[in-house]
Enzyme design. Structure first.
Site, PDB file in Angstrom:
ATOM      1  N   CYS A 125       0.865  -1.174   0.000  1.00  0.00           N
ATOM      2  CA  CYS A 125       0.000   0.000   0.000  1.00  0.00           C
ATOM      3  C   CYS A 125       0.903   1.226   0.000  1.00  0.00           C
ATOM      4  CB  CYS A 125      -0.913   0.018   1.219  1.00  0.00           C
ATOM      5  SG  CYS A 125      -2.356   1.088   0.951  1.00  0.00           S
ATOM      6  N   CYS A 127      -0.030   4.195   1.793  1.00  0.00           N
ATOM      7  CA  CYS A 127      -0.338   5.148   2.883  1.00  0.00           C
ATOM      8  C   CYS A 127       0.790   5.310   3.893  1.00  0.00           C
ATOM      9  CB  CYS A 127      -1.639   4.782   3.579  1.00  0.00           C
ATOM     10  SG  CYS A 127      -1.728   3.091   4.191  1.00  0.00           S
ATOM     11  N   CYS A 135      -3.811   6.100   0.428  1.00  0.00           N
ATOM     12  CA  CYS A 135      -3.313   4.830  -0.100  1.00  0.00           C
ATOM     13  C   CYS A 135      -2.940   4.889  -1.581  1.00  0.00           C
ATOM     14  CB  CYS A 135      -4.348   3.733   0.150  1.00  0.00           C
ATOM     15  SG  CYS A 135      -4.743   3.533   1.904  1.00  0.00           S
ATOM     16  N   LYS A 200     -12.289  -4.867   2.131  1.00  0.00           N
ATOM     17  CA  LYS A 200     -11.698  -4.083   3.213  1.00  0.00           C
ATOM     18  C   LYS A 200     -12.583  -2.863   3.458  1.00  0.00           C
ATOM     19  CE  LYS A 200      -7.640  -1.476   4.585  1.00  0.00           C
ATOM     20  NZ  LYS A 200      -6.230  -1.191   4.332  1.00  0.00           N
ATOM     21  N   ARG A 210      -2.831   2.998  12.646  1.00  0.00           N
ATOM     22  CA  ARG A 210      -2.368   4.243  12.022  1.00  0.00           C
ATOM     23  C   ARG A 210      -1.398   4.981  12.928  1.00  0.00           C
ATOM     24  NH1 ARG A 210      -8.058   5.890   9.006  1.00  0.00           N
ATOM     25  NH2 ARG A 210      -8.137   3.982   7.763  1.00  0.00           N
ATOM     26  N   ARG A 222     -10.910   7.693   3.998  1.00  0.00           N
ATOM     27  CA  ARG A 222     -10.722   6.681   2.952  1.00  0.00           C
ATOM     28  C   ARG A 222     -12.057   6.195   2.355  1.00  0.00           C
ATOM     29  NH1 ARG A 222      -5.408   6.426   4.135  1.00  0.00           N
ATOM     30  NH2 ARG A 222      -4.571   5.369   5.970  1.00  0.00           N
ATOM     31  N   GLU A 238     -16.648  -7.433  -4.792  1.00  0.00           N
ATOM     32  CA  GLU A 238     -15.211  -7.174  -4.658  1.00  0.00           C
ATOM     33  C   GLU A 238     -14.414  -8.485  -4.740  1.00  0.00           C
ATOM     34  OE1 GLU A 238     -13.336  -4.603  -4.564  1.00  0.00           O
ATOM     35  OE2 GLU A 238     -14.547  -2.885  -3.961  1.00  0.00           O
ATOM     36  N   LYS A 253     -11.673  -7.778   6.004  1.00  0.00           N
ATOM     37  CA  LYS A 253     -11.064  -6.954   7.040  1.00  0.00           C
ATOM     38  C   LYS A 253     -11.958  -5.761   7.360  1.00  0.00           C
ATOM     39  CE  LYS A 253      -7.220  -3.884   7.674  1.00  0.00           C
ATOM     40  NZ  LYS A 253      -6.156  -3.146   7.052  1.00  0.00           N
ATOM     41  N   TYR A 318      -2.833  -9.764  16.024  1.00  0.00           N
ATOM     42  CA  TYR A 318      -1.799  -9.341  16.969  1.00  0.00           C
ATOM     43  C   TYR A 318      -1.761 -10.253  18.194  1.00  0.00           C
ATOM     44  CZ  TYR A 318      -2.148  -5.407  13.841  1.00  0.00           C
ATOM     45  OH  TYR A 318      -2.177  -4.646  12.697  1.00  0.00           O
TER      46      TYR A 318
HETATM   47  C1  PBG Z   1      -2.765  -0.055   4.898  1.00  0.00           C
HETATM   48  C2  PBG Z   1      -3.288  -0.937   5.981  1.00  0.00           C
HETATM   49  C3  PBG Z   1      -4.061  -0.592   7.098  1.00  0.00           C
HETATM   50  C4  PBG Z   1      -4.232  -1.765   7.832  1.00  0.00           C
HETATM   51  C5  PBG Z   1      -3.586  -2.776   7.136  1.00  0.00           C
HETATM   52  N1  PBG Z   1      -3.020  -2.251   5.992  1.00  0.00           N
HETATM   53  C6  PBG Z   1      -4.567   0.717   7.553  1.00  0.00           C
HETATM   54  C7  PBG Z   1      -5.609   1.435   6.799  1.00  0.00           C
HETATM   55  O1  PBG Z   1      -6.128   0.973   5.791  1.00  0.00           O
HETATM   56  O2  PBG Z   1      -5.893   2.556   7.238  1.00  0.00           O
HETATM   57  C8  PBG Z   1      -4.960  -1.865   9.141  1.00  0.00           C
HETATM   58  C9  PBG Z   1      -4.533  -2.983  10.034  1.00  0.00           C
HETATM   59  C10 PBG Z   1      -4.980  -2.873  11.445  1.00  0.00           C
HETATM   60  O3  PBG Z   1      -5.747  -1.969  11.851  1.00  0.00           O
HETATM   61  O4  PBG Z   1      -4.552  -3.732  12.215  1.00  0.00           O
HETATM   62  N2  PBG Z   1      -3.728   0.351   3.983  1.00  0.00           N
HETATM   63 ZN    ZN Z   2      -3.163   2.108   2.716  1.00  0.00          ZN
END
Ligand code: PBG
Ligand code: ZN
Length: 330
Positions: A125, A127, A135, A200, A210, A222, A238, A253, A318
């Site tokens: 990504c 971001c 992103c 997502k 973040r 986003r 999707e 996710k 985690y």
């Molecule tokens: C990057 C990304 C994100 C997460 C995984 N890849 C953050 C987002 O989309 O803002 C989130 C993972 C998490 O909250 O554990 N795009």
């Molecule tokens: Zn991202």
């Protein structure tokens, strides 16, 4: 089924709950360490092991120490990790995302050398690398889809050249799976699988991530690329699209607030399905446990079990190291 089956007093469902052995015999869902993917954050500097305040027990590691959690994971029976990078410098196009000595690229080389047996997945990504925190590339205050695809493909290719073994795009641009697949195939990497963050959602549950990845958008949000939490059926579109473009594995996710989506995707897709038990879901468990309001182990394992029961084959979490330890302790 129960409408035509036996009824009480012939039927007594408690018969199958009367001892640990019989409960195990009829148990429908089992967690195994191999199904967990450990997320790791890699940051600039040396000797860094910096606890993330909103994610107690999770750390930001410098490249020279990134093998430590990977080796621990392997010892506990985990087989894979996913890497997130926080670069030295950020700019509008996320230049550091695809440089040969980028943070993720360097971490990949260390891991390949020092802990070669753990599978190296990378999040692809922009971001983490853009100064605006979005992103993709910005045009007229919004992410510009098609030029972003070029950058994502470059980033994916750079990761693979540095030793990534699975590519996991998390940007939610249309067409990114096809763009990445083509870039990899054209450069001799046809055997590298893509794990697509296919469904997502635009979620408040990413807050702690973040902080950890220093990737909050500096303006706007986003909503023009991540999915509306109100939409369930759209997730299937999707997923269909990503499979058609060549995704090998599919992810939903976040996980816990979207178990209906996990279940629906499970019904329509026979390939490997993952769910991401995200940072905010982890933080809530940790915060309540710290206050003594819930039992961390019980609740974390119940959450993971629910994700598996909904139909996920694997879980990015985690809790991975703790869960593997708890499974070992029995
Ligand atoms: C990057 C990304 C994100 C997460 C995984 N890849 C953050 C987002 O989309 O803002 C989130 C993972 C998490 O909250 O554990 N795009
Ligand atoms: Zn991202």
């Amino acid at each position: 089924m129960s409408a035509t089956g036996a009824r009480f007093p012939t039927l007594r469902l408690r018969r199958l709950r009367s001892s640990p052995a019989i409960r195990d015999l009829v148990r429908e869902t089992w967690l195994r360490p191999e199904m967990f993917v450990l997320p790791l954050f890699v940051v600039p500097g040396e000797g860094v092991k910096d606890e993330i305040p909103s994610m107690p027990g999770q750390f930001r590691w410098s490249v020279d120490r990134i093998a430590e959690p990977a080796a621990e994971a392997l010892e506990l029976g985990l087989k894979s990790l996913i890497l997130f990078g926080v670069p030295e410098a950020k700019d509008a196009r996320g230049s550091d995302a695809d440089i040969d000595d980028g943070i993720v690229q360097r971490a990949l080389r260390v891991l390949a050398e020092q802990v070669p047996d753990i599978l190296r997945i990378t999040d692809v990504c922009l971001c983490e690398y853009t100064d605006h925190g979005h992103c993709g590339l910005i045009r007229d205050e919004d992410v510009d889809n098609d030029p972003t695809l070029v950058r994502l493909a470059q980033e994916a290719l750079s990761h693979v050249r540095a030793g990534a073994q699975v590519i996991a795009p998390s940007d939610m641009m249309d067409g990114r799976v096809a763009a990445i697949r083509m870039a990899l195939d054209d450069s001799g990497h046809a055997s590298i699988p893509i794990l697509s963050y296919a469904a997502k959602y635009c979620s408040g549950y990413y807050g702690p991530f973040r902080d950890a990845a220093d990737s909050a958008p500096s303006f706007g949000d986003r909503t023009t690329y991540q999915m509306d939490p109100a939409n369930g059926r759209e997730a299937l579109r999707e997923v269909d699209e990503d499979i058609a473009e060549g995704a090998d594995m599919i992810m939903v996710k976040p996980a816990l607030a979207y178990l209906d989506v996990v279940r629906e995707v499970r019904r329509s897709w026979d390939g490997p399905l993952f769910a991401y038990n995200v940072s905010g879901e982890y933080a809530m468990v940790k915060a309540a446990a710290e206050r003594g309001w819930i039992d961390e182990r019980r609740v974390a394992m119940e959450n993971l079990l629910s994700i598996a029961r909904a139909g996920a084959d694997g879980i990015l979490t985690y809790h991975a190291l703790d869960a593997a330890r708890w499974l070992k302790d029995g």
